[in-house]
Design an enzyme around this catalytic site. Structure first.
Site, PDB file in Angstrom:
ATOM      1  N   CYS A 125      -4.196   0.179 -10.748  1.00 38.77           N
ATOM      2  CA  CYS A 125      -5.479   0.889 -10.854  1.00 38.77           C
ATOM      3  C   CYS A 125      -6.305   0.225 -11.963  1.00 38.77           C
ATOM      4  O   CYS A 125      -5.819   0.054 -13.080  1.00 38.77           O
ATOM      5  CB  CYS A 125      -5.244   2.364 -11.181  1.00 38.77           C
ATOM      6  SG  CYS A 125      -6.792   3.259 -11.292  1.00 38.77           S
ATOM      7  N   ASN A 187      -5.520  -3.958  -4.836  1.00 39.31           N
ATOM      8  CA  ASN A 187      -6.223  -2.747  -5.242  1.00 39.31           C
ATOM      9  C   ASN A 187      -7.710  -3.132  -5.429  1.00 39.31           C
ATOM     10  O   ASN A 187      -8.108  -4.251  -5.110  1.00 39.31           O
ATOM     11  CB  ASN A 187      -5.617  -2.191  -6.536  1.00 39.31           C
ATOM     12  CG  ASN A 187      -5.797  -0.676  -6.654  1.00 39.31           C
ATOM     13  OD1 ASN A 187      -6.883  -0.159  -6.405  1.00 39.31           O
ATOM     14  ND2 ASN A 187      -4.749   0.024  -7.023  1.00 39.31           N
ATOM     15  N   GLY A 212     -14.166  -2.245  -0.117  1.00 38.25           N
ATOM     16  CA  GLY A 212     -14.987  -2.400   1.082  1.00 38.25           C
ATOM     17  C   GLY A 212     -15.254  -3.861   1.413  1.00 38.25           C
ATOM     18  O   GLY A 212     -14.701  -4.775   0.791  1.00 38.25           O
ATOM     19  N   GLY A 238      -8.014  -4.598   1.593  1.00 39.60           N
ATOM     20  CA  GLY A 238      -9.257  -4.935   0.898  1.00 39.60           C
ATOM     21  C   GLY A 238     -10.318  -5.350   1.907  1.00 39.60           C
ATOM     22  O   GLY A 238     -10.262  -6.452   2.454  1.00 39.60           O
ATOM     23  N   GLY A 239     -11.235  -4.431   2.198  1.00 42.05           N
ATOM     24  CA  GLY A 239     -12.393  -4.779   3.032  1.00 42.05           C
ATOM     25  C   GLY A 239     -12.134  -4.928   4.510  1.00 42.05           C
ATOM     26  O   GLY A 239     -12.979  -5.476   5.230  1.00 42.05           O
TER      27      GLY A 239
HETATM   28  C1  LIG Z   1     -12.153   6.485  -3.564  1.00 45.96           C
HETATM   29  C2  LIG Z   1     -10.959   5.568  -3.698  1.00 45.96           C
HETATM   30  C3  LIG Z   1      -9.794   6.048  -4.284  1.00 45.96           C
HETATM   31  C4  LIG Z   1      -8.680   5.217  -4.405  1.00 45.96           C
HETATM   32  N1  LIG Z   1      -7.517   5.704  -4.956  1.00 45.96           N
HETATM   33  C5  LIG Z   1      -6.413   4.931  -5.019  1.00 45.96           C
HETATM   34  C6  LIG Z   1      -5.171   5.458  -5.501  1.00 45.96           C
HETATM   35  O1  LIG Z   1      -5.041   6.635  -5.852  1.00 45.96           O
HETATM   36  N2  LIG Z   1      -4.106   4.597  -5.559  1.00 45.96           N
HETATM   37  C7  LIG Z   1      -4.172   3.295  -5.160  1.00 45.96           C
HETATM   38  O2  LIG Z   1      -3.166   2.577  -5.223  1.00 45.96           O
HETATM   39  N3  LIG Z   1      -5.334   2.774  -4.672  1.00 45.96           N
HETATM   40  C8  LIG Z   1      -6.443   3.558  -4.596  1.00 45.96           C
HETATM   41  N4  LIG Z   1      -7.600   3.046  -4.074  1.00 45.96           N
HETATM   42  C9  LIG Z   1      -7.629   1.637  -3.654  1.00 45.96           C
HETATM   43  C10 LIG Z   1      -7.377   1.487  -2.143  1.00 45.96           C
HETATM   44  O3  LIG Z   1      -6.114   1.968  -1.767  1.00 45.96           O
HETATM   45  C11 LIG Z   1      -7.511   0.004  -1.706  1.00 45.96           C
HETATM   46  O4  LIG Z   1      -6.523  -0.766  -2.366  1.00 45.96           O
HETATM   47  C12 LIG Z   1      -8.879  -0.579  -2.041  1.00 45.96           C
HETATM   48  O5  LIG Z   1      -9.906   0.392  -1.854  1.00 45.96           O
HETATM   49  C13 LIG Z   1      -9.204  -1.807  -1.199  1.00 45.96           C
HETATM   50  O6  LIG Z   1      -9.163  -1.514   0.180  1.00 45.96           O
HETATM   51  P1  LIG Z   1     -10.468  -1.102   1.043  1.00 45.96           P
HETATM   52  O7  LIG Z   1     -11.508  -2.133   0.793  1.00 45.96           O
HETATM   53  O8  LIG Z   1      -9.978  -1.045   2.462  1.00 45.96           O
HETATM   54  O9  LIG Z   1     -10.896   0.256   0.546  1.00 45.96           O
HETATM   55  C14 LIG Z   1      -8.733   3.862  -3.946  1.00 45.96           C
HETATM   56  C15 LIG Z   1      -9.919   3.394  -3.362  1.00 45.96           C
HETATM   57  C16 LIG Z   1     -11.019   4.217  -3.221  1.00 45.96           C
HETATM   58  C17 LIG Z   1     -12.274   3.681  -2.574  1.00 45.96           C
END
Ligand SMILES: Cc1cc2nc3c(=O)[nH]c(=O)nc-3n(C[C@H](O)[C@H](O)[C@H](O)COP(=O)(O)O)c2cc1C
Length: 310
Positions: A125, A187, A212, A238-239
């Site tokens: 995180c 992440n 995103g 990721g995205g």
């Molecule tokens: C609103 C929000 C909350 C998130 N909370 C967590 C979390 O609690 N633990 C974690 O490992 N990743 C968390 N993430 C990260 C996502 O799991 C992911 O790794 C990241 O958003 C990239 O993927 P994406 O582009 O498909 O969203 C969070 C992302 C968003 C947008």
């Protein structure tokens, strides 16, 4: 489309990422019923945590910036959610965060006891003080936490790592040395938005994590680099918003995928859509098994395979 990540068997490789609609059993069930291969829970800690004050979330061009501050109900209050979704035999990966190996172990044991099928150690995180990246940027700490959890936990253990590192491959290797069953990458990317009228950062925490579409090239590069350093499976995240995005990650070296922010772009049935788009692309390109695509764009993997054939 059946997929194996270590000992975890899934009907398809497109999984819900941690933090998006995964704090209660009702929404987790809806997402699974809309085609996800498995669900990763919101990251859960030892105690109830409110997270940061608002604003915690801002919609930007090509993505979302958030600094929620790991709000969660605490592990004991989360038991019922896991028990409830396990009644429907939904594959669930329990995401946990702690400030040391002792906390991670307590949380992993609880998740296993509640019925989780695997554990995801969130050591990435970008904005939670005392947690996440502060642990996940040190290879010794990553190896130590992973080893201690692995020693006492029977279900597969995944380590989620951060793109905000110069030594991402070293961190992935440390997780592998700690006997992790898979790496989850990436992440969110550390980022900031400033309101130019107020002359202040928009988020209450000032710095947040960007997710995103905009971060897909970063994630693909991370998976590509990690694949050159570890033998365990990689779950790319990721995205990802389409089947083509998913295939890019697989060609870089990913065995499975996670989708988070994509839900805001294409709705709750994004999982079914991505699966269909992957299958359509495979048919068009005469690919029989999705596993035939893993790492095919990764020069290093290609070289290794051709050497081992000689
Ligand atoms: C609103 C929000 C909350 C998130 N909370 C967590 C979390 O609690 N633990 C974690 O490992 N990743 C968390 N993430 C990260 C996502 O799991 C992911 O790794 C990241 O958003 C990239 O993927 P994406 O582009 O498909 O969203 C969070 C992302 C968003 C947008």
């Amino acid at each position: 489309m059946a997929t194996k990540i270590g000992a975890l068997k899934l009907n398809n490789p497109v999984i819900l990422a941690s933090g998006i609609m995964d704090e209660d059993s009702g929404s987790m069930k809806r997402i699974y019923n809309n085609g996800a291969g498995a669900i990763v829970t919101k990251s859960i800690g030892l105690k109830t945590r409110e997270g940061y004050p608002n604003p915690t979330f801002v919609d930007l061009d090509c993505g979302i910036l958030n600094a929620m501050g790991l709000p969660n109900p605490g592990i004991e209050n989360f038991k019922d959610e896991i028990v409830e979704i396990k009644k429907d035999k939904i594959p669930v990966i329990g995401s946990i965060f702690g400030s040391n190996s002792k906390e991670f172990l307590i949380l992993a044991k609880k998740m296993q006891e509640f019925g989780a099928d695997a554990i995801e150690l969130n050591m990435s995180c970008p904005h939670a003080k005392g947690y996440g990246l502060e642990l996940g940027s040190d290879p010794k700490i990553v190896e130590d936490i992973t080893l201690k959890v692995k020693k006492e936990i029977k279900i597969p253990v995944f380590v989620k790592i951060s793109p905000n590192l110069m030594n991402i491959s070293e961190i992935a290797k440390a997780a592998e040395d700690g006997k992790a069953d898979a790496i989850v990458a990436i992440n969110t990317v550390k980022a900031m938005k400033i309101d130019i009228d107020l002359k202040r950062p928009v988020l209450a925490n000032k710095i947040g994590g960007y997710s995103g579409k905009a971060i897909k090239p970063i994630g693909v590069r991370c998976v590509y680099d990690i694949a050159q350093n570890v033998k365990i499976p990689i779950i790319g995240v990721g995205g990802i918003t389409s089947g083509e995005d998913a295939i890019e990650y697989i060609m870089a070296g990913a065995t499975a995928l996670q989708v988070g922010t994509g839900l805001y772009n294409r709705g709750i049935n994004i999982f079914g859509k991505i699966n269909k788009e992957i299958i359509d692309w495979m048919k068009k390109n005469k690919i029989e098994k999705i596993t035939d695509l893993i790492g095919v764009a990764n020069i290093w993997i290609i070289q290794k395979l051709s050497k081992s054939k000689k």
